[in-house]
Design a protein around this motif. Structure first.
Motif, PDB file in Angstrom:
ATOM      1  N   ILE A  40      -7.000   3.503   5.225  1.00  0.00           N
ATOM      2  CA  ILE A  40      -5.679   3.485   4.624  1.00  0.00           C
ATOM      3  C   ILE A  40      -5.363   2.030   4.151  1.00  0.00           C
ATOM      4  O   ILE A  40      -4.721   1.449   3.135  1.00  0.00           O
ATOM      5  CB  ILE A  40      -4.922   3.900   5.488  1.00  0.00           C
ATOM      6  N   SER A  41      -5.694   1.014   5.042  1.00  0.00           N
ATOM      7  CA  SER A  41      -5.379  -0.527   4.897  1.00  0.00           C
ATOM      8  C   SER A  41      -5.956  -0.698   3.468  1.00  0.00           C
ATOM      9  O   SER A  41      -5.319  -1.505   2.721  1.00  0.00           O
ATOM     10  CB  SER A  41      -5.926  -1.284   5.936  1.00  0.00           C
ATOM     11  N   GLY A  42      -7.142  -0.582   3.313  1.00  0.00           N
ATOM     12  CA  GLY A  42      -8.134  -0.756   1.981  1.00  0.00           C
ATOM     13  C   GLY A  42      -7.220  -0.255   0.924  1.00  0.00           C
ATOM     14  O   GLY A  42      -7.187  -0.800  -0.188  1.00  0.00           O
ATOM     15  N   GLY A  43      -6.724   0.974   1.076  1.00  0.00           N
ATOM     16  CA  GLY A  43      -5.987   1.646  -0.116  1.00  0.00           C
ATOM     17  C   GLY A  43      -4.788   0.883  -0.535  1.00  0.00           C
ATOM     18  O   GLY A  43      -4.688   0.669  -1.649  1.00  0.00           O
ATOM     19  N   LYS A  44      -4.154   0.194   0.715  1.00  0.00           N
ATOM     20  CA  LYS A  44      -2.739  -0.329   0.245  1.00  0.00           C
ATOM     21  C   LYS A  44      -3.038  -1.656  -0.339  1.00  0.00           C
ATOM     22  O   LYS A  44      -2.496  -2.056  -1.422  1.00  0.00           O
ATOM     23  CB  LYS A  44      -2.068  -0.638   1.620  1.00  0.00           C
ATOM     24  N   LYS A  45      -4.196  -2.294  -0.083  1.00  0.00           N
ATOM     25  CA  LYS A  45      -4.547  -3.607  -0.650  1.00  0.00           C
ATOM     26  C   LYS A  45      -4.715  -3.600  -1.905  1.00  0.00           C
ATOM     27  O   LYS A  45      -4.418  -4.189  -3.048  1.00  0.00           O
ATOM     28  CB  LYS A  45      -5.761  -4.325   0.023  1.00  0.00           C
TER      29      LYS A  45
ATOM     30  N   VAL B 149      -4.924   5.993  -4.888  1.00  0.00           N
ATOM     31  CA  VAL B 149      -4.655   7.325  -4.408  1.00  0.00           C
ATOM     32  C   VAL B 149      -5.781   7.965  -3.796  1.00  0.00           C
ATOM     33  O   VAL B 149      -5.664   8.371  -2.735  1.00  0.00           O
ATOM     34  CB  VAL B 149      -3.938   8.320  -5.656  1.00  0.00           C
ATOM     35  N   GLY B 150      -6.799   7.797  -4.452  1.00  0.00           N
ATOM     36  CA  GLY B 150      -8.093   8.680  -4.147  1.00  0.00           C
ATOM     37  C   GLY B 150      -8.575   7.910  -2.775  1.00  0.00           C
ATOM     38  O   GLY B 150      -9.062   8.643  -1.655  1.00  0.00           O
ATOM     39  N   VAL B 151      -8.520   6.496  -2.253  1.00  0.00           N
ATOM     40  CA  VAL B 151      -8.956   5.870  -1.364  1.00  0.00           C
ATOM     41  C   VAL B 151      -7.696   6.189  -0.418  1.00  0.00           C
ATOM     42  O   VAL B 151      -8.135   6.287   0.862  1.00  0.00           O
ATOM     43  CB  VAL B 151      -8.986   4.235  -1.656  1.00  0.00           C
ATOM     44  N   ALA B 152      -6.438   6.304  -0.612  1.00  0.00           N
ATOM     45  CA  ALA B 152      -5.473   6.634   0.438  1.00  0.00           C
ATOM     46  C   ALA B 152      -5.807   8.069   0.976  1.00  0.00           C
ATOM     47  O   ALA B 152      -5.391   8.305   2.291  1.00  0.00           O
ATOM     48  CB  ALA B 152      -4.123   6.550  -0.220  1.00  0.00           C
TER      49      ALA B 152
END
Length: 244
Positions: A44-49, A70-73
């Protein structure tokens, strides 16, 4: 030592008067005794970045960045769900499943001695005998040591699982047994009998394969026979002088 054929004959003789009760015990143990597994990962943190680092370029680039973010999240959320289920599975297995397993062992040992059902309530006896937390602790330590040996090398882990396989039967009889003593006694009793138990379990392979061919449901009908035979194996070891 009693032969495999004799152990199986005794198991069938004992089951003759309470097969369906034994079937229910196995069904309860299967339904309530499972534990989950998985890897506790999160993205999730990677997605926010990524969401915060979109390029101010063309519209196509922005849409691509957003879709990827969105896919990463979503992947991160799925991994968190898997991790949560894994942890809950471990907790359920430790505080419920293992205790049910000990109660199931007690049912089969006492039923084989009585040659009749010892009562379905024995499946839940680990929760009511006043030694619940000790049963949880001993079974947890058993599983922990087996896992650590398996991480070291697969074969030592398998050997240890056979050395410690009598721990739930020992707890069924003596629920206040300390974990070191339970592991020691099981190891002592299984000394020279690990291969014997392996071959005994292997002798059920044909029945299990046949049960598996019946949409997998037939396996449930084999479990009482197998469990009663292993209980007879334990009782046979208990009759050996100096084992405990």
């Amino acid at each position: 030592m009693t032969t495999r054929a004799e152990l199986k004959r005794r198991a069938l003789d004992g089951l003759g008067n309470h097969y369906w009760s034994a079937f229910l015990v196995c069904l309860i143990a299967t339904v309530l005794g499972g534990a989950g597994g998985g890897n506790p990962l999160s993205g999730i943190s990677g997605g926010k970045k990524i969401l915060n680092s979109g390029s101010p370029g063309g519209a196509g680039s922005g849409h691509g960045d957003i879709s990827f973010s969105v896919g990463v999240a979503i992947l991160g959320i799925l991994l968190m769900v898997i991790a949560t289920m894994w942890v809950l599975g471990i907790l359920w297995g430790s505080f419920v499943g293992n205790v049910i397993r000990v109660g199931s062992c007690r049912y089969f040992v006492e039923s084989q001695e009585l040659k009749r059902s010892a009562g379905l309530g024995l499946v839940f006896s680990g929760f009511t005998r006043g030694n619940y937390l000790n049963v949880v602790k001993v079974m947890f330590m058993k599983g922990l040591f087996e896992t650590l040996w398996t991480f070291l090398l697969i074969i030592p882990g398998i050997i240890k699982s056979y050395e410690y396989c009598l721990v739930p039967y020992l707890l069924a009889e003596t629920p206040d047994l300390p974990y070191r003593e339970a592991l020691r006694i099981s190891t002592q009793m299984m000394d020279g009998h690990k291969w014997r138990l392996f071959v005994l379990e292997l002798s059920f392979l044909g029945w299990l394969l046949l049960g598996g061919m019946l949409c997998g449901l037939g396996v449930f009908f084999v479990h009482p026979y197998q469990s009663a035979t292993i209980a007879e194996f334990y009782l046979d070891l208990c009759r050996v002088p100096g084992q405990r």
